[in-house]
Design an enzyme around this catalytic site. Structure first.
Site, PDB file in Angstrom:
ATOM      1  N   VAL A  14       0.796  -1.143  -0.331  1.00  2.00           N
ATOM      2  CA  VAL A  14      -0.106  -0.040   0.040  1.00  2.00           C
ATOM      3  C   VAL A  14       0.894   1.359  -0.092  1.00  2.00           C
ATOM      4  CG1 VAL A  14      -1.773   1.234   1.167  1.00  2.00           C
ATOM      5  CG2 VAL A  14      -1.898  -1.168   0.968  1.00  2.00           C
ATOM      6  N   ALA A  43       9.189   6.014   6.138  1.00  2.00           N
ATOM      7  CA  ALA A  43       9.608   5.084   7.235  1.00  2.00           C
ATOM      8  C   ALA A  43       9.368   3.717   6.623  1.00  2.00           C
ATOM      9  CB  ALA A  43       9.093   5.388   8.525  1.00  2.00           C
ATOM     10  N   GLU A 129     -10.628   6.028   3.801  1.00  2.00           N
ATOM     11  CA  GLU A 129     -11.327   5.236   2.470  1.00  2.00           C
ATOM     12  C   GLU A 129     -10.744   3.775   2.185  1.00  2.00           C
ATOM     13  OE1 GLU A 129     -14.272   6.936   0.702  1.00  2.00           O
ATOM     14  OE2 GLU A 129     -13.924   4.560   0.528  1.00  2.00           O
ATOM     15  N   VAL A 132     -11.695  -0.087   3.442  1.00  2.00           N
ATOM     16  CA  VAL A 132     -12.731  -1.199   2.937  1.00  2.00           C
ATOM     17  C   VAL A 132     -13.091  -1.156   1.346  1.00  2.00           C
ATOM     18  CG1 VAL A 132     -15.439  -1.789   3.178  1.00  2.00           C
ATOM     19  CG2 VAL A 132     -14.355  -0.588   5.126  1.00  2.00           C
ATOM     20  N   ILE A 136     -13.005   0.937  -4.134  1.00  2.00           N
ATOM     21  CA  ILE A 136     -14.333   1.413  -4.310  1.00  2.00           C
ATOM     22  C   ILE A 136     -14.586   2.403  -3.316  1.00  2.00           C
ATOM     23  CG2 ILE A 136     -16.534   0.901  -4.283  1.00  2.00           C
ATOM     24  CD1 ILE A 136     -15.964  -2.165  -4.822  1.00  2.00           C
ATOM     25  N   ASP A 201     -10.799 -10.273   8.265  1.00  2.00           N
ATOM     26  CA  ASP A 201     -10.611  -9.060   7.462  1.00  2.00           C
ATOM     27  C   ASP A 201     -11.934  -8.692   6.999  1.00  2.00           C
ATOM     28  OD1 ASP A 201      -8.804  -7.208   5.669  1.00  2.00           O
ATOM     29  OD2 ASP A 201     -10.153  -8.066   4.286  1.00  2.00           O
ATOM     30  N   LYS A 205     -14.023  -5.200   8.097  1.00  2.00           N
ATOM     31  CA  LYS A 205     -14.914  -3.971   7.018  1.00  2.00           C
ATOM     32  C   LYS A 205     -16.144  -4.025   7.265  1.00  2.00           C
ATOM     33  CE  LYS A 205     -11.016  -5.334   3.504  1.00  2.00           C
ATOM     34  NZ  LYS A 205     -10.711  -6.298   2.502  1.00  2.00           N
TER      35      LYS A 205
HETATM   36  P1  NDP Z   1       3.172  -4.761   3.559  1.00  2.00           P
HETATM   37  O1  NDP Z   1       3.577  -5.886   4.801  1.00  2.00           O
HETATM   38  O2  NDP Z   1       3.395  -4.930   2.191  1.00  2.00           O
HETATM   39  O3  NDP Z   1       3.653  -3.434   4.179  1.00  2.00           O
HETATM   40  C1  NDP Z   1       3.858  -3.033   5.423  1.00  2.00           C
HETATM   41  C2  NDP Z   1       5.019  -2.054   5.539  1.00  2.00           C
HETATM   42  O4  NDP Z   1       5.363  -1.613   6.840  1.00  2.00           O
HETATM   43  C3  NDP Z   1       6.303  -2.424   5.145  1.00  2.00           C
HETATM   44  O5  NDP Z   1       7.001  -1.368   4.164  1.00  2.00           O
HETATM   45  C4  NDP Z   1       7.306  -2.586   6.251  1.00  2.00           C
HETATM   46  O6  NDP Z   1       8.689  -2.220   6.339  1.00  2.00           O
HETATM   47  C5  NDP Z   1       6.546  -1.473   7.182  1.00  2.00           C
HETATM   48  N1  NDP Z   1       6.948  -1.503   8.629  1.00  2.00           N
HETATM   49  C6  NDP Z   1       6.769  -2.808   9.413  1.00  2.00           C
HETATM   50  N2  NDP Z   1       7.033  -2.458  10.530  1.00  2.00           N
HETATM   51  C7  NDP Z   1       7.474  -1.205  10.469  1.00  2.00           C
HETATM   52  C8  NDP Z   1       7.955  -0.289  11.275  1.00  2.00           C
HETATM   53  N3  NDP Z   1       8.274  -0.588  12.784  1.00  2.00           N
HETATM   54  N4  NDP Z   1       8.630   1.033  11.252  1.00  2.00           N
HETATM   55  C9  NDP Z   1       8.427   1.331   9.787  1.00  2.00           C
HETATM   56  N5  NDP Z   1       7.952   0.518   8.889  1.00  2.00           N
HETATM   57  C10 NDP Z   1       7.344  -0.592   9.177  1.00  2.00           C
HETATM   58  O7  NDP Z   1       1.504  -4.747   4.035  1.00  2.00           O
HETATM   59  P2  NDP Z   1       0.473  -4.058   2.978  1.00  2.00           P
HETATM   60  O8  NDP Z   1       0.780  -2.661   2.442  1.00  2.00           O
HETATM   61  O9  NDP Z   1      -0.250  -4.851   2.339  1.00  2.00           O
HETATM   62  O10 NDP Z   1      -0.652  -3.353   4.044  1.00  2.00           O
HETATM   63  C11 NDP Z   1      -0.595  -2.307   5.077  1.00  2.00           C
HETATM   64  C12 NDP Z   1      -1.854  -1.905   5.562  1.00  2.00           C
HETATM   65  O11 NDP Z   1      -2.845  -1.673   4.505  1.00  2.00           O
HETATM   66  C13 NDP Z   1      -2.533  -3.152   6.283  1.00  2.00           C
HETATM   67  O12 NDP Z   1      -3.384  -2.560   7.379  1.00  2.00           O
HETATM   68  C14 NDP Z   1      -3.436  -4.003   5.501  1.00  2.00           C
HETATM   69  O13 NDP Z   1      -4.565  -4.593   5.992  1.00  2.00           O
HETATM   70  C15 NDP Z   1      -3.947  -2.543   4.580  1.00  2.00           C
HETATM   71  N6  NDP Z   1      -4.457  -2.749   3.249  1.00  2.00           N
HETATM   72  C16 NDP Z   1      -3.719  -3.738   2.193  1.00  2.00           C
HETATM   73  C17 NDP Z   1      -4.323  -3.786   1.414  1.00  2.00           C
HETATM   74  C18 NDP Z   1      -3.550  -4.748   0.123  1.00  2.00           C
HETATM   75  O14 NDP Z   1      -4.163  -5.032  -0.963  1.00  2.00           O
HETATM   76  N7  NDP Z   1      -2.412  -5.321   0.297  1.00  2.00           N
HETATM   77  C19 NDP Z   1      -5.359  -3.238   0.618  1.00  2.00           C
HETATM   78  C20 NDP Z   1      -6.123  -2.473   1.740  1.00  2.00           C
HETATM   79  C21 NDP Z   1      -5.593  -2.130   2.852  1.00  2.00           C
HETATM   80  P3  NDP Z   1       9.611  -3.227   5.216  1.00  2.00           P
HETATM   81  O15 NDP Z   1       9.140  -3.080   3.656  1.00  2.00           O
HETATM   82  O16 NDP Z   1      10.893  -2.784   5.392  1.00  2.00           O
HETATM   83  O17 NDP Z   1       9.202  -4.714   5.658  1.00  2.00           O
HETATM   84  N1  HSE Z   2      -6.487  -8.706   2.082  1.00  2.00           N
HETATM   85  C1  HSE Z   2      -7.422  -7.729   1.654  1.00  2.00           C
HETATM   86  C2  HSE Z   2      -8.244  -8.300   0.659  1.00  2.00           C
HETATM   87  C3  HSE Z   2      -6.908  -6.518   1.434  1.00  2.00           C
HETATM   88  O1  HSE Z   2      -8.047  -9.245   0.309  1.00  2.00           O
HETATM   89  O2  HSE Z   2      -9.351  -7.779   0.408  1.00  2.00           O
HETATM   90  C4  HSE Z   2      -7.797  -5.344   1.161  1.00  2.00           C
HETATM   91  O3  HSE Z   2      -8.320  -4.778   2.124  1.00  2.00           O
END
Ligand code: NDP
Ligand code: HSE
Length: 439
Positions: A14, A43, A129, A132, A136, A201, A205
């Protein structure tokens, strides 16, 4: 032109998507908003990690506190996930007077009330936004587009991973574990993916949507949750032969109380359900989500789009960035409140009281008298059968027997199936999947 400096915490699927999307469309947004969006810091946990989105090394840090504490940063994006560090990040940002954008539905489900109260206390805002249904804009729909309606029904395919798995199992006969691995590789799944496949999950939502629609914060402990791990190729096939498709549905149904003094009851649940093939939601496949929202004035409305993955989620975050930038520009940090309690007269309907139709699959010994024993139990529980099928071509000690059941409460059905499961002719625990008729 004014400039909003953004601190991004977490740059995985994300956060990386948000970075990429701002590079691609930041200028377009600036021309529309009259505000320049600038990423000031990013970060991450591990600086050495290979990333599919290249981030300027000068922006990177492993110290998320320094991002929040940087006085030149106006706005924080929390894209770390989980409910512990993420909660601390959001609260710390609020204490610094900074609003936060998050995609973290698990965080909102666990600590939403606390965070919304904190946002108000510190004169900040929490934008969500992307929490969920990926791309969308469903939060805006409920909060703004349908604000003049009482919401009577929400039916949502709100988990991209589960829909991707169920679609490929049905359309390609694919194996559950293999397809789940693909969903992880494509960045759709949570860490751990049990959050997706066990239904949590979708429950996070669905709880957010229920709360927005009904004005009381739906307690996640009262949300009934079933995931998709028990769904087999056999059930997908039999459901198909009967004219149905199995989907994981988030359901929010309001039942007005017959007595004035009593609260309205709202069903808030997540479970796999058989949907008639002719229904539009039965035809939503792959990572796509769709949500049907019924309002008392507007009637049925439908929203469709990619529910997970980098770009779809980034699009939703961009919409929050626009709102936040305009709030900062206009000096109205609470122009859009994160959650406004209203009416406050609802209560979650316990699953035992929920009435539904059912598909039941039994593994039975193929001998005379078996069906009579089963129907006797259902009859004595006042449960009606709408059809019985014993598909041909099955040999061996036990054969499948499919029953389609008329409306019954979940409590009644569960009790009757427990009795049926104890019959000596029934060789495996009964499989029960609810049938949704969208009334
Ligand atoms: P990822 O695991 O891909 O990314 C998590 C990020 O957080 C990584 O960049 C990681 O760093 C970083 N991180 C973890 N711990 C720390 C810390 N202590 N300090 C700084 N950075 C940190 O997760 P997603 O991007 O998939 O998901 C992120 C959020 O978005 C979650 O809440 C998820 O539920 C939500 N979400 C995800 C969707 C999806 O399609 N994936 C869709 C909608 C919501 P590093 O890269 O170095 O490991
Ligand atoms: N893991 C979630 C999904 C990401 O598959 O719908 C989007 O919220």
């Amino acid at each position: 032109m004014q400039q909003v400096n953004i601190g991004i915490i977490g740059s995985g699927t994300v956060g990386g998507g948000v970075y990429k999307a701002i590079q691609a469309n930041g200028a377009l947004m600036a021309s529309r908003l009259g505000v320049q969006l600038r990423i000031a810091k990013v970060a991450v946990k591990d600086l050495k990690k290979a990333r599919n989105v290249k981030i300027s090394p000068a922006l990177l840090t492993t110290d998320w506190q320094s991002v929040i504490n940087d006085p030149s940063i106006h706005l924080i994006g929390e894209f770390v996930g989980g409910t512990t560090t993420a909660r601390t990040i959001v609260l710390n940002a609020f204490r610094q007077g900074k609003s936060v954008i998050t995609a973290n539905k698990a965080l909102l489900s666990a600590h939403g009330e606390e965070l919304f109260a904190a946002a108000q206390r510190y004169g900040t805002n929490l934008y969500y936004e992307a929490s969920v249904a990926g791309g969308i804009p469903i939060i805006k729909v409920l909060r703004e587009g349908l604000i003049g309606n009482r919401i009577t029904r929400i039916y949502g395919i709100v988990n991209g991973t589960c829909n991707y798995i169920l679609s490929r199992m049905k359309l390609e006969g694919a194996d559950f574990a293999e397809v789940l691995a693909d969903a992880q590789r494509l960045g759709y799944a949570e860490t751990p993916p049990d959050l997706d496949i066990d239904g949590h999950d979708a429950a996070h939502k669905t709880g957010i949507l229920a709360s927005l629609a009904h004005g009381f914060w739906a307690d996640p402990k009262q949300t009934y949750v079933e995931g998709i791990t028990a769904i087999t190729q056999q059930d997908i096939r039999f459901a198909g032969q009967l004219g149905y498709t199995i989907k994981l549905l988030g359901i929010v149904k309001k039942f007005d109380s017959k007595r004035r003094a009593q609260s309205a009851k709202v069903q808030v649940s997540v479970y796999p359900a058989l949907l008639p093939n002719s229904h539009v939601l039965a035809n939503v496949n792959g990572v796509f989500n769709a949500i049907l929202v019924r309002g008392d004035i507007v009637g049925d409305t439908l929203y469709y789009g990619r529910g997970a993955g980098q770009d779809a989620t980034a699009s939703a975050v961009l919409s929050d960035l626009a709102d936040a930038a305009l709030d900062l520009k206009c000096g109205a940090k609470s122009r859009i409140c994160p959650f406004v309690p209203h009416e406050r007269d609802g209560a979650v309907l316990p699953i035992g009281e929920v009435v539904s139709r059912y598909y039941v699959r039994l593994s039975v010994i193929d001998k005379p008298g078996t069906l009579a024993k089963i129907t006797a139990i259902l009859g004595s529980s006042n449960i009606g059968i709408s059809s019985v099928i014993q598909p041909e071509g099955h040999e061996g000690e036990s054969v499948p027997l499919i029953l389609m059941i008329h409306d019954a409460t979940n409590a009644n059905m569960t009790k009757a199936l427990a009795k049926i499961g104890r019959l000596s002719a029934v060789k495996a625990p009964p499989v029960m999947i609810r049938v949704e008729s969208f009334e």
